[in-house]
Design an enzyme around this catalytic site. Structure first.
Site, PDB file in Angstrom:
ATOM      1  CE  LYS A   1      -2.355  -0.546   3.634  1.00  0.00           C
ATOM      2  NZ  LYS A   1      -3.063   0.054   4.753  1.00  0.00           N
TER       3      LYS A   1
ATOM      4  NE  ARG B   1      -4.911   0.867  11.894  1.00  0.00           N
ATOM      5  CZ  ARG B   1      -3.906   0.368  11.194  1.00  0.00           C
ATOM      6  NH1 ARG B   1      -4.038  -0.805  10.617  1.00  0.00           N
ATOM      7  NH2 ARG B   1      -2.776   1.038  11.063  1.00  0.00           N
TER       8      ARG B   1
ATOM      9  NE  ARG C   1      10.044  -7.020   4.373  1.00  0.00           N
ATOM     10  CZ  ARG C   1       8.877  -6.398   4.194  1.00  0.00           C
ATOM     11  NH1 ARG C   1       8.645  -5.720   3.096  1.00  0.00           N
ATOM     12  NH2 ARG C   1       7.946  -6.480   5.121  1.00  0.00           N
TER      13      ARG C   1
ATOM     14  NE  ARG D   1      11.157  -5.242   8.773  1.00  0.00           N
ATOM     15  CZ  ARG D   1      10.193  -4.395   8.442  1.00  0.00           C
ATOM     16  NH1 ARG D   1      10.278  -3.131   8.777  1.00  0.00           N
ATOM     17  NH2 ARG D   1       9.134  -4.807   7.761  1.00  0.00           N
TER      18      ARG D   1
ATOM     19  NE  ARG E   1       1.923  -6.538  10.634  1.00  0.00           N
ATOM     20  CZ  ARG E   1       2.734  -5.979   9.731  1.00  0.00           C
ATOM     21  NH1 ARG E   1       3.839  -6.587   9.369  1.00  0.00           N
ATOM     22  NH2 ARG E   1       2.427  -4.824   9.184  1.00  0.00           N
TER      23      ARG E   1
END
Length: 209
Positions: free
Chosen positions: A13, A88, A123, A156, A167
């Site tokens: 996004k 949200r 990542r 991370r 999430r």
């Protein structure tokens, strides 16, 4: 044009918000940045937000929307704005409507959960210089070592598989119902995220024309 950007964590996004900003010359309004600015400036709603935060409480939707209304009244938002991170939930969207904040379109960047998990779990980040790599799409020359500064690459906390799953679960339970809410108003456009960022950007801009 007043827009809301929707998309699961890792759907890209933020990148698409930057593209829309440049194309239409409108600001992206991030809830966190907006709150911090209002508190710093000491506005009426900023003071209310500070009192809530100092007490360790959540800042109410009414205060957030009040700050939002102050923000979109500023000169740079007169041609429109992009909301990223708010609403949200459906109750927040309803409150936005009730307080008279006009939304023209809601753009969803859709990426299947499996792809998001693959993107994020692969990542690797250098905490020293900030360079980012990916085990499959952009691997470092030497595994686990940053090409730029030679320091160790890490995963991370936000990219750990269990964190990503958590999430995504929260997004599907709390935020995804906004798609039906705005589809019923005829405002939702959905764009499937592509492997190449530029391809996604082209589809997003086409959807807004």
């Amino acid at each position: 044009m007043n827009l809301i950007l929707l998309g699961a964590p890792g759907a890209g996004k933020g990148t698409q918000a930057e593209v829309i900003c440049k194309e239409f010359n409108i600001p992206t309004i991030s809830t966190g940045n907006m709150l911090r600015a209002a508190v710093k400036e000491g506005t009426e709603y900023g003071l209310k937000a500070k009192a809530a935060m100092d007490a360790g409480a959540l800042v109410s939707d009414e205060i957030v929307i009040g700050i939002l209304k102050d923000r979109i009244a500023q000169d740079d938002a007169q041609n429109g704005f992009i909301l990223d991170g708010f609403p949200r939930t459906v109750p927040q969207a309803e409150a936005l409507d009730e307080m008279g904040v006009k939304i023209d379109k809601v753009v969803e960047i859709f990426v299947p959960d499996e792809k998001i998990q693959k993107r994020m779990s692969g990542r690797r980040v250098c905490l020293d210089c900030g360079a980012t790599f990916h085990t499959e799409y952009n691997p470092p020359k030497q595994e686990g070592i940053c090409d730029s500064c030679g320091k160790e690459l890490v995963v991370r906390k936000d990219d750990e598989p269990e964190t990503v799953k958590s999430r995504l679960k929260t997004y599907h339970e709390q935020t995804a119902p906004l798609k039906d809410y705005y589809a019923a108003q005829g405002k939702l456009v959905s764009v499937e995220g592509q492997e190449e960022v530029a391809d996604t950007s082209r589809l997003v801009l086409d959807a807004l024309k």
